[in-house]
Write a protein that holds these residues in place. Structure first.
Motif, PDB file in Angstrom:
ATOM      1  N   ASN A 123       0.723  -1.386   0.011  1.00  0.00           N
ATOM      2  CA  ASN A 123       0.106   0.106  -0.070  1.00  0.00           C
ATOM      3  C   ASN A 123       0.775   1.270   0.004  1.00  0.00           C
ATOM      4  OD1 ASN A 123      -2.361  -1.392   0.058  1.00  0.00           O
ATOM      5  ND2 ASN A 123      -2.866  -1.301   2.292  1.00  0.00           N
ATOM      6  N   CYS A 124       1.788   1.223   0.795  1.00  0.00           N
ATOM      7  CA  CYS A 124       2.967   2.425   0.677  1.00  0.00           C
ATOM      8  C   CYS A 124       3.446   2.639  -0.643  1.00  0.00           C
ATOM      9  CB  CYS A 124       4.017   2.230   1.730  1.00  0.00           C
ATOM     10  SG  CYS A 124       3.407   2.194   3.390  1.00  0.00           S
ATOM     11  N   LEU A 125       3.623   1.475  -1.271  1.00  0.00           N
ATOM     12  CA  LEU A 125       4.177   1.537  -2.684  1.00  0.00           C
ATOM     13  C   LEU A 125       3.044   1.691  -3.799  1.00  0.00           C
ATOM     14  CD1 LEU A 125       6.781  -1.279  -2.537  1.00  0.00           C
ATOM     15  CD2 LEU A 125       7.019   1.138  -2.374  1.00  0.00           C
ATOM     16  N   GLY A 126       1.972   1.978  -3.343  1.00  0.00           N
ATOM     17  CA  GLY A 126       0.919   2.422  -4.138  1.00  0.00           C
ATOM     18  C   GLY A 126      -0.052   1.162  -4.971  1.00  0.00           C
ATOM     19  N   HIS A 127       0.286  -0.117  -4.457  1.00  0.00           N
ATOM     20  CA  HIS A 127      -0.335  -1.223  -4.996  1.00  0.00           C
ATOM     21  C   HIS A 127      -1.151  -1.726  -4.206  1.00  0.00           C
ATOM     22  CE1 HIS A 127      -0.015  -4.892  -7.744  1.00  0.00           C
ATOM     23  NE2 HIS A 127      -0.643  -5.484  -6.742  1.00  0.00           N
ATOM     24  N   PHE A 128      -2.529  -1.883  -4.554  1.00  0.00           N
ATOM     25  CA  PHE A 128      -3.699  -2.098  -3.406  1.00  0.00           C
ATOM     26  C   PHE A 128      -4.373  -3.361  -3.965  1.00  0.00           C
ATOM     27  CE2 PHE A 128      -3.147   2.275  -3.297  1.00  0.00           C
ATOM     28  CZ  PHE A 128      -3.255   2.562  -1.795  1.00  0.00           C
ATOM     29  N   SER A 129      -4.383  -3.861  -5.197  1.00  0.00           N
ATOM     30  CA  SER A 129      -5.326  -4.775  -5.726  1.00  0.00           C
ATOM     31  C   SER A 129      -4.899  -6.240  -5.235  1.00  0.00           C
ATOM     32  CB  SER A 129      -5.306  -4.849  -7.127  1.00  0.00           C
ATOM     33  OG  SER A 129      -3.917  -5.088  -8.015  1.00  0.00           O
ATOM     34  N   VAL A 130      -3.827  -6.631  -5.400  1.00  0.00           N
ATOM     35  CA  VAL A 130      -3.267  -7.996  -4.886  1.00  0.00           C
ATOM     36  C   VAL A 130      -3.494  -8.356  -3.345  1.00  0.00           C
ATOM     37  CG1 VAL A 130      -1.538  -9.545  -4.658  1.00  0.00           C
ATOM     38  CG2 VAL A 130      -2.000  -8.440  -6.655  1.00  0.00           C
ATOM     39  N   PRO A 131      -3.142  -7.177  -2.329  1.00  0.00           N
ATOM     40  CA  PRO A 131      -3.295  -7.398  -1.053  1.00  0.00           C
ATOM     41  C   PRO A 131      -4.800  -7.563  -0.746  1.00  0.00           C
ATOM     42  CG  PRO A 131      -1.793  -5.773  -1.212  1.00  0.00           C
ATOM     43  CD  PRO A 131      -2.180  -5.931  -2.595  1.00  0.00           C
ATOM     44  N   ALA A 132      -5.725  -6.681  -1.373  1.00  0.00           N
ATOM     45  CA  ALA A 132      -7.247  -6.804  -1.232  1.00  0.00           C
ATOM     46  C   ALA A 132      -7.904  -8.149  -1.567  1.00  0.00           C
ATOM     47  CB  ALA A 132      -7.913  -5.628  -1.957  1.00  0.00           C
ATOM     48  N   PHE A 133      -7.152  -8.742  -2.778  1.00  0.00           N
ATOM     49  CA  PHE A 133      -7.645 -10.080  -3.218  1.00  0.00           C
ATOM     50  C   PHE A 133      -7.318 -11.095  -2.246  1.00  0.00           C
ATOM     51  CE2 PHE A 133      -6.927 -13.979  -5.803  1.00  0.00           C
ATOM     52  CZ  PHE A 133      -8.283 -14.015  -6.414  1.00  0.00           C
ATOM     53  N   ALA A 134      -6.184 -11.143  -1.672  1.00  0.00           N
ATOM     54  CA  ALA A 134      -5.496 -12.289  -1.114  1.00  0.00           C
ATOM     55  C   ALA A 134      -6.743 -12.851   0.065  1.00  0.00           C
ATOM     56  CB  ALA A 134      -4.495 -11.820   0.073  1.00  0.00           C
ATOM     57  N   PRO A 135      -7.609 -11.867   0.592  1.00  0.00           N
ATOM     58  CA  PRO A 135      -8.378 -12.651   1.612  1.00  0.00           C
ATOM     59  C   PRO A 135      -9.370 -13.878   1.012  1.00  0.00           C
ATOM     60  CG  PRO A 135      -8.166 -10.643   2.350  1.00  0.00           C
ATOM     61  CD  PRO A 135      -7.636 -10.480   1.012  1.00  0.00           C
ATOM     62  N   CYS A 136      -9.785 -13.612  -0.474  1.00  0.00           N
ATOM     63  CA  CYS A 136     -10.367 -14.486  -1.102  1.00  0.00           C
ATOM     64  C   CYS A 136      -9.714 -16.022  -0.908  1.00  0.00           C
ATOM     65  CB  CYS A 136     -10.526 -14.345  -2.714  1.00  0.00           C
ATOM     66  SG  CYS A 136     -11.191 -12.479  -3.074  1.00  0.00           S
ATOM     67  N   LEU A 137      -8.687 -16.274  -0.921  1.00  0.00           N
ATOM     68  CA  LEU A 137      -8.188 -17.370  -0.654  1.00  0.00           C
ATOM     69  C   LEU A 137      -8.457 -18.039   0.462  1.00  0.00           C
ATOM     70  CD1 LEU A 137      -4.745 -16.615  -2.373  1.00  0.00           C
ATOM     71  CD2 LEU A 137      -6.822 -17.503  -3.537  1.00  0.00           C
ATOM     72  N   LEU A 138      -8.231 -17.523   1.540  1.00  0.00           N
ATOM     73  CA  LEU A 138      -8.865 -17.922   2.964  1.00  0.00           C
ATOM     74  C   LEU A 138     -10.209 -18.556   2.909  1.00  0.00           C
ATOM     75  CD1 LEU A 138      -8.350 -18.317   5.865  1.00  0.00           C
ATOM     76  CD2 LEU A 138      -9.265 -16.157   6.133  1.00  0.00           C
ATOM     77  N   ASN A 139     -11.135 -17.470   2.362  1.00  0.00           N
ATOM     78  CA  ASN A 139     -12.554 -18.112   2.159  1.00  0.00           C
ATOM     79  C   ASN A 139     -12.671 -19.198   1.207  1.00  0.00           C
ATOM     80  OD1 ASN A 139     -13.589 -15.849   3.817  1.00  0.00           O
ATOM     81  ND2 ASN A 139     -13.448 -14.629   2.010  1.00  0.00           N
ATOM     82  N   ILE A 140     -12.010 -19.514   0.184  1.00  0.00           N
ATOM     83  CA  ILE A 140     -11.965 -20.298  -0.612  1.00  0.00           C
ATOM     84  C   ILE A 140     -11.498 -21.737   0.083  1.00  0.00           C
ATOM     85  CG2 ILE A 140     -11.186 -21.539  -2.639  1.00  0.00           C
ATOM     86  CD1 ILE A 140     -11.021 -18.710  -4.100  1.00  0.00           C
ATOM     87  N   SER A 141     -10.218 -21.476   0.700  1.00  0.00           N
ATOM     88  CA  SER A 141     -10.017 -22.669   1.582  1.00  0.00           C
ATOM     89  C   SER A 141     -10.709 -23.477   2.528  1.00  0.00           C
ATOM     90  CB  SER A 141      -8.404 -22.146   2.025  1.00  0.00           C
ATOM     91  OG  SER A 141      -7.925 -23.103   2.771  1.00  0.00           O
TER      92      SER A 141
END
Length: 517
Positions: free
Chosen positions: A157-175
């Motif tokens: 987020n400090c580097l201006g990248h938001f999409s992948v970190p925001a998507f990451a919790p999807c994998l917890l729910n799928i698992s």
């Protein structure tokens, strides 16, 4: 300033879309859990067992990362080279690994004590108590995984990248969904799904970090002036988060006492709270994450004009989105719960208790979001003490109102207590912020708030009319279709009323979507 606001909206939209997908999968996860386990013993055991390690997502994970790491790293990035930035990132990572490992080991050993403390009512059922302890011990290493994932999110987020970190919790729910369907009530089912999901949340962010320039250097250095600054900011934030999580544990304690809150209260509170987290996660949390780097940079300036404008813009956006959501949820609480969860072990009793709890939680949605934004402003100002004190106030209020309301309203009283505490804390934070930047945030947004309130009331009238056509049938597809239709119609009516009343935030948002300047 307008371009900065547009950038915030765009970042919020990016994270909002990813978070929406995550929350949608979270819905599916909760539907699977509700229909497989209802609100009965195994569901209650998992909710309590998962809640303890999961609190570290906020305690030393997402909350601490946002409040302490993002402001310090954002300023450090401006004043130093990339090599120095990544050196600091490694040092903080090394410190985190040592701390998290110690916490995980202590948690596993002390699980029997911890479970008895936060769910004393489970002692009446030795089987439920033993199952909760076992699940808790298996899940506890999740603390390390989710906290490192949150740290990675903060760096990106400090580097201006938001999409992948925001998507990451999807994998917890799928698992969790996959493990629940495959293993059912086996001890490796949901617990194994949590661990696998935590690993995937971290793993998906590593390639992005490597592309940005991160190179892992384990246990080579533990000292850095900026790391000390982060620690000083983080300690009050951790205390604040601890107090906030204690409020949740207070709810668990009251909910575990079946004679006071009713049977199944713990699970009902969990399912209802998960639902209100959908709009909070999709919009409020996304907005607060997107706005924090901007606030952190603006807070470094002696002139706080830009900071004030960003704060007021964020609050107006919160009111514009969250207030109508609150109205919609309250009116359609029973329809939402039965449409999503009813079936299998989630019977009419489960639906009844959960819908009442959901309506009471929905009263506080707007206040929870306001508190989140006001806290972000304090964090940007590198002041974590005041949010800590307000969290302590929230804890005290929760205990008091739980004692007053739970004997009369059962589980609904616990949810209502949280809403009341959220409202009071939002007011207190606004007054406290006035002393620091010379602006009473809530007063300054009144001109926008009254328009949003009128538009929400008009939308509520439409909702009451639409509710007359609620299908009596028990077929899932009909109830789901009806819920989708009334959601769309309610949303369209609200947008129409906002334009009629001249709400400028709605117009700005519309212009951004249509690429108009």
């Amino acid at each position: 300033m307008r371009s900065q606001h547009n950038a915030i909206i765009k970042s919020t939209l990016v994270m909002g879309v990813a978070t929406f997908l995550s929350r949608l999968l979270g819905f599916l996860r909760d539907v699977v859990l509700a229909r497989l386990f209802g609100v009965y013993s195994f569901a209650q055991a998992f909710v309590v067992a998962f809640r303890i390690p999961n609190l570290f997502r906020d305690l030393v994970g997402e909350g601490a990362a946002n409040s302490a790491i993002v402001p310090v790293f954002s300023q450090y990035k401006l004043d130093h080279t990339k090599e120095e930035f990544w050196e600091l990132a490694n040092i903080v990572l090394n410190l985190l690994l040592v701390i998290l490992a110690a916490i995980a080991i202590a948690g596993i050993v002390l699980s029997p004590v911890i479970v008895r403390l936060i769910a004393p009512g489970f002692a009446a059922s030795p089987e439920k108590l033993a199952l909760t302890i076992k699940l808790n011990q298996i899940i506890f290493p999740y603390i390390i995984l989710v906290s490192l994932a949150a740290y990675s999110m903060a760096i990106l987020n400090c580097l201006g990248h938001f999409s992948v970190p925001a998507f990451a919790p999807c994998l917890l729910n799928i698992s969790i969904i996959v493990f629940a369907l495959v293993f059912g009530e086996g001890s490796l089912g949901l617990a194994g799904g949590v661990l696998a999901g935590g690993f995937l949340q971290l793993a998906i962010q590593i390639p992005v970090l490597l592309r940005k320039g991160f190179r892992l250097r384990l246990f080579k250095n533990f000292k850095h002036p900026a790391a000390i600054a982060i620690g000083k900011l983080m300690m009050p934030r951790i205390l604040s988060s601890s107090i906030y999580q204690l409020s949740n544990f207070v709810d668990s304690i009251f909910g575990s006492l079946a004679f006071l809150a009713g049977e199944g209260a713990v699970a009902a509170l969990y399912f209802a709270y998960r639902l209100i987290q959908f709009p909070i996660g999709v919009f409020s949390n996304s907005l607060s994450q997107a706005v924090l780097p901007n606030l952190s940079v603006q807070a470094c300036s002696e002139d706080k004009t830009c900071l004030k404008q960003t704060l007021l813009f964020s609050l107006r956006a919160v009111f514009m989105v969250m207030l109508p959501v609150s109205v919609f949820f309250i009116i359609f609480s029973d329809t939402i719960i039965t449409s999503i969860f009813l079936g299998g072990k989630f019977d009419s009793y489960s639906a009844s208790i959960t819908s009442r709890v959901f309506a009471c939680y929905s009263l506080g949605i707007t206040f929870y979001a306001v508190v989140k934004i006001l806290q972000s402003c304090f964090f940007a100002l590198k002041n974590t003490v005041i949010p800590m004190k307000v969290s302590a106030l929230s804890l005290g209020l929760s205990v008091i109102f739980n004692l007053i309301l739970t004997p009369h309203l059962k589980a609904s009283g616990i949810a209502l207590s949280s809403s009341i505490a959220g409202f009071i804390c939002a007011i207190v934070l606004s007054f406290a912020l006035e002393k620091h930047i010379g602006i009473h945030a809530l007063k300054e947004t009144l001109s926008s708030l009254w328009r949003v309130s009128i538009a929400s009331v008009c939308m509520g009238t439409v909702c009451f009319w639409l509710k007359k056509f609620s299908p009596e049938t028990a077929f899932f597809w009909q109830k789901a279709s009806y819920l989708l239709l009334v959601t769309l119609l309610s949303f369209c009516s609200y947008v129409l009323f906002c334009f009629i009343l001249g709400l400028r935030e709605m117009k700005q948002f519309f212009c951004l979507l249509t690429l108009k300047k």
